[in-house]
Scaffold this motif. Structure first.
Motif, PDB file in Angstrom:
ATOM      1  N   ALA A 251      35.527  24.982  51.966  1.00  0.00           N
ATOM      2  CA  ALA A 251      36.097  24.952  50.628  1.00  0.00           C
ATOM      3  C   ALA A 251      35.713  23.668  49.927  1.00  0.00           C
ATOM      4  N   LEU A 252      35.363  23.777  48.673  1.00  0.00           N
ATOM      5  CA  LEU A 252      35.067  22.628  47.827  1.00  0.00           C
ATOM      6  C   LEU A 252      36.031  22.686  46.668  1.00  0.00           C
ATOM      7  N   PHE A 253      36.907  21.669  46.569  1.00  0.00           N
ATOM      8  CA  PHE A 253      37.945  21.639  45.532  1.00  0.00           C
ATOM      9  C   PHE A 253      38.796  22.917  45.588  1.00  0.00           C
ATOM     10  N   GLY A 254      39.058  23.392  46.787  1.00  0.00           N
ATOM     11  CA  GLY A 254      39.894  24.571  46.938  1.00  0.00           C
ATOM     12  C   GLY A 254      39.177  25.879  46.718  1.00  0.00           C
ATOM     13  N   ILE A 255      37.855  25.871  46.487  1.00  0.00           N
ATOM     14  CA  ILE A 255      37.084  27.087  46.260  1.00  0.00           C
ATOM     15  C   ILE A 255      36.429  27.490  47.570  1.00  0.00           C
TER      16      ILE A 255
ATOM     17  N   ALA B  43      39.473  32.854  35.987  1.00  0.00           N
ATOM     18  CA  ALA B  43      39.160  34.042  36.785  1.00  0.00           C
ATOM     19  C   ALA B  43      39.544  33.843  38.247  1.00  0.00           C
ATOM     20  N   VAL B  44      39.304  32.644  38.782  1.00  0.00           N
ATOM     21  CA  VAL B  44      39.708  32.360  40.164  1.00  0.00           C
ATOM     22  C   VAL B  44      41.219  32.477  40.296  1.00  0.00           C
TER      23      VAL B  44
ATOM     24  N   ARG C  26      43.306  35.342  42.539  1.00  0.00           N
ATOM     25  CA  ARG C  26      44.180  34.895  43.636  1.00  0.00           C
ATOM     26  C   ARG C  26      45.631  35.319  43.405  1.00  0.00           C
ATOM     27  N   VAL C  27      46.113  35.184  42.183  1.00  0.00           N
ATOM     28  CA  VAL C  27      47.530  35.382  41.893  1.00  0.00           C
ATOM     29  C   VAL C  27      47.829  36.803  41.425  1.00  0.00           C
TER      30      VAL C  27
ATOM     31  N   TYR D  68      35.481  37.658  36.713  1.00  0.00           N
ATOM     32  CA  TYR D  68      36.508  38.398  37.457  1.00  0.00           C
ATOM     33  C   TYR D  68      35.881  39.481  38.326  1.00  0.00           C
ATOM     34  N   LEU D  69      34.979  40.265  37.741  1.00  0.00           N
ATOM     35  CA  LEU D  69      34.338  41.337  38.500  1.00  0.00           C
ATOM     36  C   LEU D  69      33.470  40.782  39.626  1.00  0.00           C
ATOM     37  N   SER D  70      32.780  39.682  39.378  1.00  0.00           N
ATOM     38  CA  SER D  70      31.934  39.086  40.415  1.00  0.00           C
ATOM     39  C   SER D  70      32.768  38.542  41.570  1.00  0.00           C
ATOM     40  N   LEU D  71      33.905  37.913  41.259  1.00  0.00           N
ATOM     41  CA  LEU D  71      34.783  37.402  42.311  1.00  0.00           C
ATOM     42  C   LEU D  71      35.379  38.546  43.129  1.00  0.00           C
TER      43      LEU D  71
END
Length: 301
Positions: free
Chosen positions: A30-34, A98-99, A103-104, A174-177
């Motif tokens: 994870a980088l900065f929580g990603i 989008a992240v 997640r939420v 959003y779709l890519s994630l």
């Protein structure tokens, strides 16, 4: 001792498997929580967005060159290039939203205010940054200064375009994630199913067997007997209770005080009377005691 994807470890061993860094499947840390799959999705979406913005910029330059030849090529190129460069940077704003959204999964009344704040910030940064870049470019290569025009009329015009760009970018991210998350989950499930194995210490010999090839495990005094699909029945000096937790991770069910069964190899259930059953595992049969109703429910399900 159980073995998993790359090297394996024993039951209760909390260390990450050999060959990994203790990260979740499908990630590279994870980088900065990603996470890794999120970075993959964000990068893919950014490349698509950057490609679209570049195409729009080129078309706009050609259009201005055609409709207003007196403006030449340099000025429209500065306008479009400055706007495109800033847009590629501030794509981080819809990416971050989008992240959070993936997640939420917030309700619309929670997501709407976040998007509203984000799009206003997006537009303010876009306009102020491209104006600054154009002023610098005009000082360097043009004869006169760059004039943006009245803020009261020009900003609403730019905001309408930014609203559309932000909305499109948000959808793409959003779709890519979501796609990256599905790919990572499918990869993790496939990898776990494909490579899971179990190490049986048969005396001084170590026998590594795919979990899918173990029909059942039964207690044999101070030993546990493994009933394999190829007919072999190696013994391991261990109590059934000591093995149960590790085998449960692979889906094995306790059907009797002396038996653990692999539900993926069950071919039938036969009533034996008084609530007991015989579990058919091809040519092998294991008892299913009425004292283990959860196992019966799981096998019926």
């Amino acid at each position: 001792m159980t073995r998993t994807a790359a090297g394996g470890q024993g039951p209760g061993d909390q260390r990450p498997p050999a060959g990994t860094s203790g990260k979740y499947p499908g990630t590279s840390g994870a980088l900065f929580g990603i996470s890794g799959e999120e970075r993959q999705g964000l990068w893919r979406a950014w490349l698509l967005g950057a490609g679209l913005i570049s195409c729009v910029a080129v078309v706009n330059v050609l259009t201005v060159r055609h409709d207003a030849p007196r403006l030449g090529t340099l000025a429209p190129t500065i306008w479009e290039a400055s706007s495109a460069l800033v847009t590629m940077v501030i794509f981080a704003i819809p990416a971050a939203v989008a992240v959070w959204t993936t997640r939420v999964s917030p309700r619309w009344w929670r997501a709407a205010p976040v998007h509203l704040v984000a799009v206003v910030l997006y537009s303010v940064l876009h306009v102020s940054a491209f104006v600054a870049l154009r002023k610098l470019a005009y000082l360097a290569v043009m004869d006169g200064p760059y004039r943006f025009g009245p803020l009261s009329t020009e900003f609403p015009y730019e905001f309408r375009k930014d609203l559309l760009a932000y909305g499109l970018a948000s959808i793409i991210y959003y779709l890519s994630l979501r796609r990256s998350a599905r790919e990572a989950a499918a990869h993790a499930q496939t990898a776990t199913t494909a490579v899971a194995s179990f190490d049986i210490r048969d005396g001084a010999r170590l026998l590594r067997v795919p979990v899918s090839e173990i029909l059942a495990v039964r207690s044999a005094g101070n030993y546990a007997e493994f009933l394999l699909a190829d007919g072999r029945r190696p013994l391991m000096r261990s109590s059934l209770g000591a093995l149960e937790a590790g085998m449960a991770e692979h889906g094995f069910l306790r059907t009797h005080r002396s038996w653990l069964v692999n539900p993926t190899r069950v071919t039938g259930l036969r009533p034996e009377g008084s609530g007991d059953y015989a579990v058919e595992l091809g040519a092998v049969e294991a008892p299913l005691s009425r004292r283990f109703p959860q196992a019966l429910a799981a096998l019926r399900g």
